[in-house]
Design an enzyme around this catalytic site. Structure first.
Site, PDB file in Angstrom:
ATOM      1  N   SER A  76       0.945  -1.131   0.058  1.00  0.00           N
ATOM      2  CA  SER A  76       0.095   0.119   0.017  1.00  0.00           C
ATOM      3  C   SER A  76       0.881   1.130  -0.058  1.00  0.00           C
ATOM      4  O   SER A  76       2.039   1.255   0.568  1.00  0.00           O
ATOM      5  CB  SER A  76      -0.913  -0.158   1.318  1.00  0.00           C
ATOM      6  OG  SER A  76      -1.548   1.231   1.514  1.00  0.00           O
ATOM      7  N   GLU A 116       0.304   3.645   1.613  1.00  0.00           N
ATOM      8  CA  GLU A 116       0.325   4.113   3.051  1.00  0.00           C
ATOM      9  C   GLU A 116       1.696   3.934   3.936  1.00  0.00           C
ATOM     10  O   GLU A 116       1.875   4.338   4.753  1.00  0.00           O
ATOM     11  CB  GLU A 116      -0.817   3.476   3.886  1.00  0.00           C
ATOM     12  CG  GLU A 116      -2.286   3.869   3.459  1.00  0.00           C
ATOM     13  CD  GLU A 116      -2.588   5.592   3.920  1.00  0.00           C
ATOM     14  OE1 GLU A 116      -2.199   6.107   5.114  1.00  0.00           O
ATOM     15  OE2 GLU A 116      -3.466   6.015   3.420  1.00  0.00           O
ATOM     16  N   TYR A 123      -2.063   0.722  10.304  1.00  0.00           N
ATOM     17  CA  TYR A 123      -2.250  -0.229   8.946  1.00  0.00           C
ATOM     18  C   TYR A 123      -0.964  -0.077   7.965  1.00  0.00           C
ATOM     19  O   TYR A 123      -0.576  -0.929   7.297  1.00  0.00           O
ATOM     20  CB  TYR A 123      -3.238   0.403   8.332  1.00  0.00           C
ATOM     21  CG  TYR A 123      -3.394   0.056   7.057  1.00  0.00           C
ATOM     22  CD1 TYR A 123      -4.489  -0.884   6.516  1.00  0.00           C
ATOM     23  CD2 TYR A 123      -3.242   0.892   5.763  1.00  0.00           C
ATOM     24  CE1 TYR A 123      -4.650  -1.482   5.187  1.00  0.00           C
ATOM     25  CE2 TYR A 123      -3.234   0.264   4.588  1.00  0.00           C
ATOM     26  CZ  TYR A 123      -4.059  -0.576   4.085  1.00  0.00           C
ATOM     27  OH  TYR A 123      -4.351  -0.915   3.013  1.00  0.00           O
TER      28      TYR A 123
END
Length: 343
Positions: A134, A136, A158
């Site tokens: 990801s 992120e 996350y």
């Protein structure tokens, strides 16, 4: 014989698009499901006659070994995850177990079924593994845009868990000769996106407001910027990654940034409304540690995979609003008919 693919998270947004795409390519597709009561199984209901399902849980090593041994897949796509970033501050341990350790458990299941160890490297006929990494993971970005060589500084549990999944995939590739790759995907949306995600929250609210069923839309940071693309485009990239001679990680994104405010404006314009009349800023919806600027440098994927997105951001938001408006209109009509029908 047709190739076999095993998809974790098959009932999610990406899983459903990937299952469709692989079936079109002539694959036999298996979906890993945790029990029979998955609330999102409706996402793949139209594919059920063509899909096969196998029980398994990313929290249960034994079930993954059994699933891989039963299916004997050519390719495994690990898309199963708790994907709503704000939830990761509330349930950090669970998110880490599913998103981080879940990747390890699936890698270990493949290793054991294939009989790989440090003294044996995988052959050309081994199971190929895709890990859903990801953007992120970049978090507090060191540079813009972000490429495969940009360092990670995740700003959420996350993101931290996804970074673990990313590095453990790389470790198994280097330690056991496993064909394992990670796709560092930037935000990708569609009409199948969960209602908790900001783009879908916006499109759902716009449809409800247009029909007079909702009065306002409450949002957090309107200035947060993301690189948003269409999920149907991104699953093509996943498949392409597993078709290369050598396993390599790739960044996938559009290379164009838009703010939450842009998403709001485009969505309301799609139904001829002014967003400023309906949007309310709610401080409670602002993340504890915001990721301000994410933008992909996907040039490597474009050159080596021949991949590029086909849907731009305005088309994407219009697609989502139109879908939610059709659905809201249909549901409202049904509700109006029910009393007359005696329900």
């Amino acid at each position: 014989m047709c190739r076999r693919a095993l998809i974790t998270g098959v009932t999610g947004q990406d899983g459903s698009y990937l299952a469709e795409y692989l079936l079109e390519q002539g694959y036999q597709v298996w979906g890993l499901i945790r029990g029979q009561s998955n609330p999102r199984k409706s996402r793949v209901s139209r594919l059920v006659k063509d899909l096969s399902f196998v029980d398994g849980d990313l929290l249960d090593q034994g079930s993954l070994i059994s699933a891989v041994d039963l299916v004997q897949p050519d390719e495994v796509y690990n898309l199963g995850a708790i994907s709503f970033v704000p939830l990761s501050w509330q349930q950090a341990e669970l998110v880490t177990e599913v998103n981080g350790m879940g990747a390890l458990r699936m890698l270990e299941a493949i290793r054991l079924v294939c009989g790989l160890d440090k003294s044996r490297t995988g052959g050309n006929d081994q199971i190929r593994f895709y890990q859903a990494s990801s953007s992120e993971m970049f978090g507090k970005v060191a540079e813009t845009p972000q490429s495969e060589t940009t360092i990670f500084h995740p700003r959420s549990p996350y993101g931290v868990a996804k970074a673990y999944g990313h590095f453990i995939t790389k470790n198994y590739r280097e330690s056991f000769g496993m064909y394992g790759v990670s796709g560092i995907l930037f935000n990708h949306e569609s009409p199948r996106r969960g209602a908790e995600f900001v783009t879908r929250k916006i499109s759902l609210a716009v449809a409800q407001i247009k029909l007079g069923l909702q009065k306002e839309l409450r949002l957090g940071n309107l200035d947060a910027v993301r690189d948003w693309g269409f999920a149907g485009d991104y699953v093509r990239a996943m498949h392409l990654m597993l078709q290369q001679d050598e396993p390599t990680d790739y960044v996938i994104g559009t290379g164009r940034m838009h703010s939450v405010k842009d998403a709001v404006r485009i969505a309301f314009e799609a139904v001829d409304l002014d967003w400023r009349d309906y949007v309310v800023i709610d401080p409670e919806l602002v993340r504890p540690a915001e990721v301000e600027t994410l933008c992909a440098d996907a040039s490597r994927a474009q050159v080596e995979l021949g991949w590029k997105p086909s849907v731009d951001f305005t088309e994407l938001m219009n697609m989502m609003v139109e879908s939610d408006l059709r659905s809201a209109t249909r549901n409202n009509q049904i509700e109006e008919l029910l009393p007359a029908a005696g329900w």
